[in-house]
Design a protein around this motif. Structure first.
Motif, short mmCIF file in Angstrom:
data_model
loop_
_atom_site.label_atom_id
_atom_site.label_comp_id
_atom_site.label_asym_id
_atom_site.label_seq_id
_atom_site.Cartn_x
_atom_site.Cartn_y
_atom_site.Cartn_z
N ILE A 1 2.46 -13.36 -5.01
CA ILE A 1 1.88 -14.52 -4.12
C ILE A 1 1.77 -14.35 -2.81
O ILE A 1 2.71 -13.91 -2.19
N GLY A 2 0.62 -14.62 -2.50
CA GLY A 2 0.40 -14.63 -0.84
C GLY A 2 0.40 -16.02 -0.15
O GLY A 2 -0.27 -16.87 -0.74
N ILE A 3 0.85 -15.91 0.83
CA ILE A 3 0.94 -17.46 1.62
C ILE A 3 0.39 -17.16 3.11
O ILE A 3 0.81 -16.27 3.90
N ILE A 4 -0.61 -17.91 3.38
CA ILE A 4 -1.02 -18.05 4.61
C ILE A 4 -1.35 -19.72 4.96
O ILE A 4 -1.63 -20.36 4.33
N ASP A 5 -1.29 -19.86 6.67
CA ASP A 5 -1.43 -20.92 6.93
C ASP A 5 -3.10 -21.29 6.94
O ASP A 5 -4.01 -20.57 6.93
N ALA A 6 -3.49 -22.47 7.16
CA ALA A 6 -4.93 -22.88 7.01
C ALA A 6 -5.68 -22.31 8.16
O ALA A 6 -6.80 -22.46 8.32
N ASP A 7 -4.95 -22.15 9.35
CA ASP A 7 -5.59 -21.59 10.39
C ASP A 7 -5.85 -20.17 10.73
O ASP A 7 -6.31 -19.80 11.67
N TYR A 8 -5.47 -19.27 9.70
CA TYR A 8 -5.28 -17.95 9.61
C TYR A 8 -6.49 -17.30 9.07
O TYR A 8 -6.96 -17.44 8.29
N VAL A 9 -6.99 -16.09 10.11
CA VAL A 9 -8.16 -15.32 9.59
C VAL A 9 -7.29 -14.18 9.46
O VAL A 9 -6.99 -13.38 10.40
N VAL A 10 -7.63 -13.43 8.02
CA VAL A 10 -6.84 -12.30 7.68
C VAL A 10 -7.63 -11.24 7.68
O VAL A 10 -9.15 -11.12 7.68
N SER A 11 -7.10 -9.94 7.98
CA SER A 11 -8.03 -8.83 7.98
C SER A 11 -8.33 -8.04 6.36
O SER A 11 -7.47 -8.45 5.54
N PRO A 12 -9.41 -7.72 6.31
CA PRO A 12 -9.72 -7.30 5.10
C PRO A 12 -8.92 -6.32 4.33
O PRO A 12 -8.75 -6.30 3.04
N ASP A 13 -7.96 -5.44 5.29
CA ASP A 13 -6.86 -4.44 4.63
C ASP A 13 -5.84 -4.97 4.40
O ASP A 13 -5.05 -4.34 4.00
N TRP A 14 -5.50 -6.32 4.37
CA TRP A 14 -4.07 -6.89 4.30
C TRP A 14 -3.40 -6.73 3.01
O TRP A 14 -2.44 -6.09 2.83
N LEU A 15 -4.18 -7.11 1.94
CA LEU A 15 -3.60 -6.59 0.51
C LEU A 15 -3.64 -5.08 0.28
O LEU A 15 -2.74 -4.47 -0.16
N LYS A 16 -4.70 -4.77 0.36
CA LYS A 16 -4.88 -3.14 0.46
C LYS A 16 -3.76 -2.37 0.83
O LYS A 16 -3.25 -1.48 0.29
N ASP A 17 -3.44 -2.72 2.17
CA ASP A 17 -2.34 -1.92 2.65
C ASP A 17 -0.58 -2.32 2.18
O ASP A 17 -0.01 -1.47 2.19
N LEU A 18 -0.61 -3.65 1.80
CA LEU A 18 0.85 -4.23 1.84
C LEU A 18 1.29 -4.15 0.30
O LEU A 18 2.31 -4.06 0.11
N VAL A 19 0.37 -4.53 -0.79
CA VAL A 19 0.63 -4.78 -1.99
C VAL A 19 1.26 -3.62 -2.66
O VAL A 19 2.11 -3.68 -3.25
N PRO A 20 0.91 -2.37 -2.37
CA PRO A 20 1.52 -1.07 -2.86
C PRO A 20 2.88 -1.12 -2.70
O PRO A 20 3.77 -0.36 -3.37
N ALA A 21 3.61 -1.68 -1.55
CA ALA A 21 4.90 -1.79 -1.26
C ALA A 21 5.72 -2.38 -2.82
O ALA A 21 7.02 -2.05 -2.88
N PHE A 22 5.04 -3.18 -3.38
CA PHE A 22 5.71 -3.87 -4.61
C PHE A 22 5.64 -2.86 -5.70
O PHE A 22 6.29 -3.12 -6.76
N ALA A 23 5.38 -1.66 -5.68
CA ALA A 23 5.54 -0.76 -6.66
C ALA A 23 6.93 -0.12 -6.99
O ALA A 23 7.32 0.02 -8.09
N ASP A 24 7.76 -0.60 -5.80
CA ASP A 24 9.25 -0.44 -6.03
C ASP A 24 9.49 -1.90 -6.74
O ASP A 24 9.41 -2.93 -5.95
N PRO A 25 10.19 -1.76 -7.83
CA PRO A 25 10.54 -3.13 -8.37
C PRO A 25 11.49 -3.90 -7.89
O PRO A 25 11.75 -5.19 -8.25
#
Length: 890
Positions: free
Chosen positions: A503-527
């Motif tokens: 689950i990703g949470i952002i506020d309504a005023d935030y413009v996110v970078s295209p690589d946000w999920l690509k860079d950070l989701v892999p950390a969840f490979a650690d259970p």
């Protein structure tokens, strides 16, 4: 471990060496085996000598205590039980100079005279009568009245009769000297602001002046002494060693010259703190426990010094022990930490010694108790800030901060991005949705929850835009939804795809970078990972000067505090740019409306369940700053109030074994709460307490806070500045001027944070208030920092009043005035920012224009100076001729 032990050994050794190097030792001639006479007031430590009758048994014990050190005693009254002094003194072979207290109460005066004459008649060890003590100086009798009174007593006794007065009274009124059988002169250089090294010489010079003025008249220095503690009086300083030096030197020289004297006084009198200020209780040769305060011969040293040194070393060592648990510490890091711990240990030892060796009147007791209680957490805050400095400036690079995508991880679990929105500007939210649509991640959805927003102008454009963006975007409109932001996020979970595990949470005023999920989701490979947090940042930090300061102030939290907390797996979750494992959320019970900071609440609960969290310093999203200073304060107030709710809610789970939090995590959270909410609330509480104390000090002349309570406040402020500027320079990539502004912005929030703590104490619950962003804020009708302006101005005026009424230049009073000025800075910072916001100084274009103009003026001045300094070169004759020709032609 060897590095830690080596650092502890080095710092402890240096600490001990500093104590031994500073060991106070003095030399002075030996005093006589017994003093000629001592002033004697037999009142116990807790007795009020102004109003209490003496206890005969107490008198007997006190005479026994002083008898080994004196041949005689001088009393000041013959009533209220003091008529027993002479017969009890006779049992110990002591002579008595019987005092007769004289004031405006004629009935009591008569009783005093009658009682003294009876005592003198019945006790042959009474050798003289002293009618009144500084009565002329106090203005309670005229000289003529005193002469008449002395003659009246002389008619009823054969003993020598005199009165006690300070030396200039005797010189000013020679008729008084003519009336007495001998001159009983009081010479107390301390009260005349004489430096200690000149006190004895001055006393003996005055004695010689009196001898010349009254030849043939016997002169007794009826009072000489020096206080062992208390505040200075101009150049007169006090101290245990000074008292010992001066009394030993004076009595030695007086004996050599055959001068009769009486030392004031035999016993410390704690009750005199009300009448004579801080020094009143400390004139005794013996303390209130009836122990000799200094040796009469040999080396003079502070009797409690060794104990204080041991206590300081012990506390410093104990406070240094947590260093052992520091991960991979460097030697410099350990030295700084141990040095800070030993510094606090030294202060604690001095404070304990102060408690044990001083007497306190009621007002001073209040100041000491409250001050000590408030300074204890301040010491913890100072240590924590120094710990952070040591880790960042001298420690090793952290290991847990995420640097980006791990190429070896190819998993792309489904992510559901949740965006709660309440009355948000449609164009702003559309930008957020467009940035989400551009994410370079193969499998995600976006759930937008519009809650409690009945106006179609706010939600219809969003619904339409979600439809245009495709099936990935789910629009949910909840017209009546309870639970604030947490309620909206719970609703978002209900519309989340079952296969979404992140689950990703952002506020309504935030413009996110295209690589946000690509860079950070892999950390969840650690259970074990339940949280991955990216910092917040802002895209409108240049719109105003105030916005620049706010943006830099925010950056400190994300680039300093969060990075360090990440090393202890103790980050604070904030509800934007946050990724949460859905299983961890379910394990924690999901979003709760128990607090108004539901994000931090859930994050801590997830950690308590044993999940891990990771943090990255890289910015992946940019939102909007609060619209104005008032919105900035309201946001911080909400965070504070919610922080208090979270602290109380979770505190029971901080007991060992109550949750899966490690000791490091518990410590990080507890100190973090204290360092933020506690420090600011304590700072305001101390400031208000000091402000209340101002009239007592300025007009009462007593109860000035001791330096042991005020200097730590100044030291804490210095550490705050060092901590702020050093860590900003090391970690926050913002211009130095912005850092200065950020420090002002941070200070400006002190009262806001303290108010948030205080309001939580009163009501525990408050509604969720959305921070005004994107131009939604309404300009405040009133000056937004009026309370801060009032308190800051009062502190400045209090400092001026305390300093201006410090006619005898007491150092502690000047330190207190400086403390008031320092404490005014956060309040004035808030008022200053509020003023800047409404002025041209808040316009970056105006500032740029003025800066350019000043730069141009500076260049012009430099050119003129360069031209003026250039050597004058004579022109060739041909050139001069040509010039003349040109002029003629014109």
């Amino acid at each position: 471990m060897r590095v830690v032990l080596a650092a502890l050994a080095l710092v402890t050794g240096l600490h001990a060496a500093l104590w031994l190097w500073s060991r106070p030792v003095a030399e002075a001639p030996a005093a006589p085996h017994k003093f000629t006479s001592l002033s004697f007031s037999p009142y116990g430590k807790d007795e009020d000598g102004e109003n209490a009758d003496v206890n005969p048994e107490q008198v007997r014990k006190d005479i026994a205590a002083v008898a080994p050190y004196t041949d005689a005693i001088r009393t000041y009254s013959a009533t209220r039980g003091l008529d027993v002094v002479a017969p009890l003194a006779a049992e110990k072979g002591l002579k008595v100079t019987q005092g007769i207290w004289i004031d405006k109460d004629e009935v009591r005066n008569t009783r005093e005279i009658d009682s003294a004459l009876v005592v003198a008649d019945r006790n042959p060890n009474v050798k003289a009568l002293v009618v009144g003590n500084e009565v002329v100086l106090r203005g309670e009798k005229t000289v003529d009245e005193m002469v008449a009174l002395i003659n009246k007593v002389k008619q009823r006794t054969s003993l020598p009769v005199t009165t006690g007065e300070i030396w200039n009274v005797w010189l000013e009124y020679p008729q008084l000297a003519s009336a007495v059988d001998f001159i009983a002169v009081h010479i107390l250089p301390y009260w005349e602001s004489v430096p200690a090294d000149k006190a004895v010489d001055l006393t003996l010079d005055i004695y010689e002046r009196l001898r010349k003025a009254f030849p043939g008249k016997h002169i007794v220095i009826a009072e000489f002494g020096w206080p062992s503690a208390g505040f200075n009086r101009n150049n007169s300083t006090t101290g245990k060693l000074l008292q010992a030096e001066l009394i030993r030197e004076f009595t030695n020289r007086a004996r050599a010259r055959g001068i009769d004297y009486n030392i004031v006084e035999a016993l410390d009198q704690p009750w005199k703190g009300v009448l004579e200020g801080s020094v009143g209780p400390y004139w005794g040769v013996l303390d209130a426990d009836r122990q000799l305060k200094f040796p009469l011969s040999g080396e003079i040293e502070d009797k409690t010094f060794t104990q204080s040194m041991i206590v300081a070393l012990l506390i410093g060592f104990l406070l240094s022990l947590p260093i052992i648990g520091t991960r991979r510490p460097t030697f410099a890091q350990c030295v700084l930490l141990a040095g800070a711990a030993n510094l606090v240990g030294a202060w604690a030892a001095i404070l304990i010694d102060h408690w044990l060796t001083h007497y306190f009147v009621f007002g001073a007791q209040i100041a000491m108790v409250i001050g000590s209680l408030l300074l204890a957490p301040l010491a913890v805050v100072i240590l924590s800030r120094i710990e952070e400095i040591s880790a960042i400036a001298f420690g090793r690079k952290g290991r847990r901060t995420l640097d980006g995508q791990d190429p070896a991880v190819a998993q792309t679990p489904k992510v559901s991005i949740h965006i709660p929105a309440y009355r948000e500007q449609p164009d702003m939210l559309i930008k957020t949705l467009d940035s989400v649509a551009a994410l370079e991640y193969p499998d995600f959805e976006c759930v937008v929850v519009i809650n409690n927003t009945p106006d179609p102008e706010f939600w219809q454009p969003i619904e339409e835009h979600c439809r245009l963006l495709g099936d990935r975007f789910k629009f949910v409109n909840a017209m009546k939804l309870e639970g604030f932001k947490a309620g909206a996020l719970r609703l978002a979970l209900e519309h989340t795809a079952p296969e979404a595990t992140i689950i990703g949470i952002i506020d309504a005023d935030y413009v996110v970078s295209p690589d946000w999920l690509k860079d950070l989701v892999p950390a969840f490979a650690d259970p074990a990972v339940g949280i991955v947090q990216a910092p917040q940042d802002h895209r409108d930090g240049e719109r105003t000067v105030l916005a620049r300061l706010m943006n830099t102030e925010y950056a400190g939290f994300f680039d300093i505090g969060m990075v360090e907390r990440n090393e202890q797996n103790a980050i604070i979750v904030h509800g934007t740019m946050c990724l949460l494992r859905r299983a961890a959320m379910d394990d924690a019970g999901g979003w709760s409306s128990d607090t108004i900071c539901e994000d931090s609440d859930l994050g801590l609960t997830i950690l308590e369940k044993g999940w891990s969290a990771h943090y990255t310093r890289k910015r992946y999203g940019w939102g909007l700053l609060p619209d104005n200073f008032e919105a900035f304060r309201k946001q911080r107030h909400r965070w504070t109030f919610g922080g208090m709710q979270i602290a109380v809610k979770h505190l029971r789970l901080f007991k060992p074994g109550a949750s899966r939090l490690s000791a490091e995590q518990r410590r990080t959270y507890l100190i973090g709460w204290l360092n933020w909410m506690g420090a600011e609330a304590i700072g305001v509480a101390i400031a208000i307490m000091n402000l209340i104390w101002v009239p007592v000090i300025a007009f009462g002349g007593v109860a000035i806070p001791e330096a042991v309570l005020t200097i730590p406040i100044l030291f804490g402020f210095a550490i705050y500045l060092i901590h702020f500027f050093s860590l900003y320079q090391l970690r926050v990539r913002h211009p130095f001027l912005s850092t200065i502004g950020a420090s002002i912005a941070a200070m400006a929030l002190q009262f806001t944070v303290a108010r948030g703590v205080a309001e939580w104490v009163v009501k525990q619950h408050m509604p969720f208030i959305v921070t005004a962003k994107g131009g939604k804020g309404v300009k405040a009708r009133k000056f937004p920092a009026r309370w801060e302006l009032g308190l800051g101005s009062a502190l400045v005026l209090g400092a001026a009043l305390v300093w201006g009424t410090n006619f005898v230049n007491v150092r502690e009073t000047n330190i207190f005035a400086l403390v008031l000025l320092v404490q005014s800075l956060p309040f004035l910072a808030a008022a200053g920012l509020a003023w800047v916001e409404g002025s041209k100084l808040n316009d970056p274009a105006f500032i740029a224009a003025k800066t350019a103009r000043l730069a141009g003026l500076g260049g012009f001045v430099r050119r003129r100076a360069r031209d003026a300094a250039a050597p004058v070169v004579a022109e060739p004759a041909s050139a001069l001729a040509s010039s003349r020709d040109d002029v003629a032609t014109v």
